[in-house]
Design an enzyme around this catalytic site. Sequence first.
Site, PDB file in Angstrom:
ATOM      1  N   SER A  35       0.682  -1.635   0.124  1.00  0.00           N
ATOM      2  CA  SER A  35       0.063  -0.030   0.046  1.00  0.00           C
ATOM      3  C   SER A  35       0.306   0.985   0.031  1.00  0.00           C
ATOM      4  CB  SER A  35      -0.590   0.028   1.006  1.00  0.00           C
ATOM      5  OG  SER A  35       0.058  -0.241   2.493  1.00  0.00           O
ATOM      6  N   ASP A  73      -2.033   6.911   9.488  1.00  0.00           N
ATOM      7  CA  ASP A  73      -2.212   5.896  10.573  1.00  0.00           C
ATOM      8  C   ASP A  73      -1.722   5.613  11.525  1.00  0.00           C
ATOM      9  OD1 ASP A  73      -1.799   5.330   8.027  1.00  0.00           O
ATOM     10  OD2 ASP A  73      -3.545   4.394   8.019  1.00  0.00           O
ATOM     11  N   HIS A 128       0.774   4.284   7.610  1.00  0.00           N
ATOM     12  CA  HIS A 128       1.087   5.102   5.864  1.00  0.00           C
ATOM     13  C   HIS A 128       1.862   6.407   5.920  1.00  0.00           C
ATOM     14  CE1 HIS A 128      -2.341   2.120   5.575  1.00  0.00           C
ATOM     15  NE2 HIS A 128      -1.187   1.531   4.751  1.00  0.00           N
TER      16      HIS A 128
END
Lengths: 258, 258
Positions: free
Chosen positions: A15, A200, A203
Amino acid sequence: MAGYVQDVIMLLGDSLTQGATVPGGYAQQLTEFYNRKLDVLVRGFSGYNTSWIIPVFEKVFAKASERQNVPKIQLLTIWFGANDAALPGEQQHVPLPKYKQNLSNLIHTVRDPGSQWYSPETRIILITPPPVNTYQWVEFLRNCDPPKDYSDRQFDLTKQYAEAAKEVGEAEKVPVVDAWTLLWEACGQDEHNLPKFLTDGLHLNAEAYKIVFDALMKIISEEYPEIHHDRLDMVYPSWDIITDENYLDLLKDSSSRN
Amino acid sequence: MAGYVQDVIMLLGDSLTQGATVPGGYAQQLTEFYNRKLDVLVRGFSGYNTSWIIPVFEKVFAKASERQNVPKIQLLTIWFGANDAALPGEQQHVPLPKYKQNLSNLIHTVRDPGSQWYSPETRIILITPPPVNTYQWVEFLRNCDPPKDYSDRQFDLTKQYAEAAKEVGEAEKVPVVDAWTLLWEACGQDEHNLPKFLTDGLHLNAEAYKIVFDALMKIISEEYPEIHHDRLDMVYPSWDIITDENYLDLLKDSSSRN
């Protein structure tokens, strides 16, 4: 279909790579700086670990036998570890020795002359996972559906995966962007300052991506200067040398294809 | 080399497309929204006009005979006119009838069954050149090296090219993003308000790109809904259905390639 006119930078990762297409992300910045020189292909798969990526990589990286009309990958970045470092028992967890072996496997897939994916012209750069902020992350998980009331990441464990990635880089002679240490230093080695860089707890925000991008460009300058964007010609010439008289001759064969 | 795992959106154009890789640019936004669905290939060539782009297009768009292992172009955007509309006598000038003919040629290159580049699955969208602000532009030219002390663009002439692009769209049944009218309306039909959207009188800022991007997505929704990003599956599955037991079967053949 897209013709082969310029070569490629491929960004392989989880991600952290998938999310890097946002403004300021390292994919966005590379795309901007390598405009008309190299295409940037984002191969970021949110949630994936180094085990799951292997069969995917064997498709997104063409076999030697499939390379007719296909652009060369001049640079491959590999950025995993944030999910591999999920706690033992979690779906995404990959044990540390296996993580190192998987990273080595990815490198050997490209570098071994016997590999079906052998690509001697592909330069490789590894990126370490960033530090995790479990205070932010547990808050994020609490708001998920279904909620989790504990952190599935640990600061010290992710640090071990970052160190392991560096060890793989050293053993395989692959340069490493040490995102973990860069961000840890940038926040004064204080986990409570990490929200300055993490959205968060896991990330990166644009400021953190800038640190990674700058470090990546520094390694390109030092290790692979021939593909620094300042050193590459544009694939098609600048408009100011084109005229209605010369354009056909000038533009017919200006691609980097060979 | 890059394997064929997902199809492509190709953005063909001049500096307005080349510059669209910046944060907020329509290339950046498409890349973000089509992440893991379609790759975005930027084929923007600063300063080019519709005559000079034709031999380039015949390379960046693959011939039918070169399409082994090459991704399909699901969407092609064509955005020219800002340079074609340079005043007669300027190097970049293309007469209006020739501009229309060139745009039609580009469309026919893709659509005519007899064309070597025939690609029936490629959807096309035209974009009109934006309004020019000669007050800003002449200031920009005055600071160039060598400086120009007159504007090589005119507001009314660029408007004619924008209208001509719409006529081509209508004649060829190709949907058109009317960037000219959208930006003209957004600035209250007052050239003195154009600096709100133009960096130098000719090129768009992020706010203007957002207007173009939103209009482009609206046309995709209305004319080509099957390739709206909300309607496309990710090429490889979401991580939460992957396990160490199923990953090999699940990931071996998840590309959109067929």
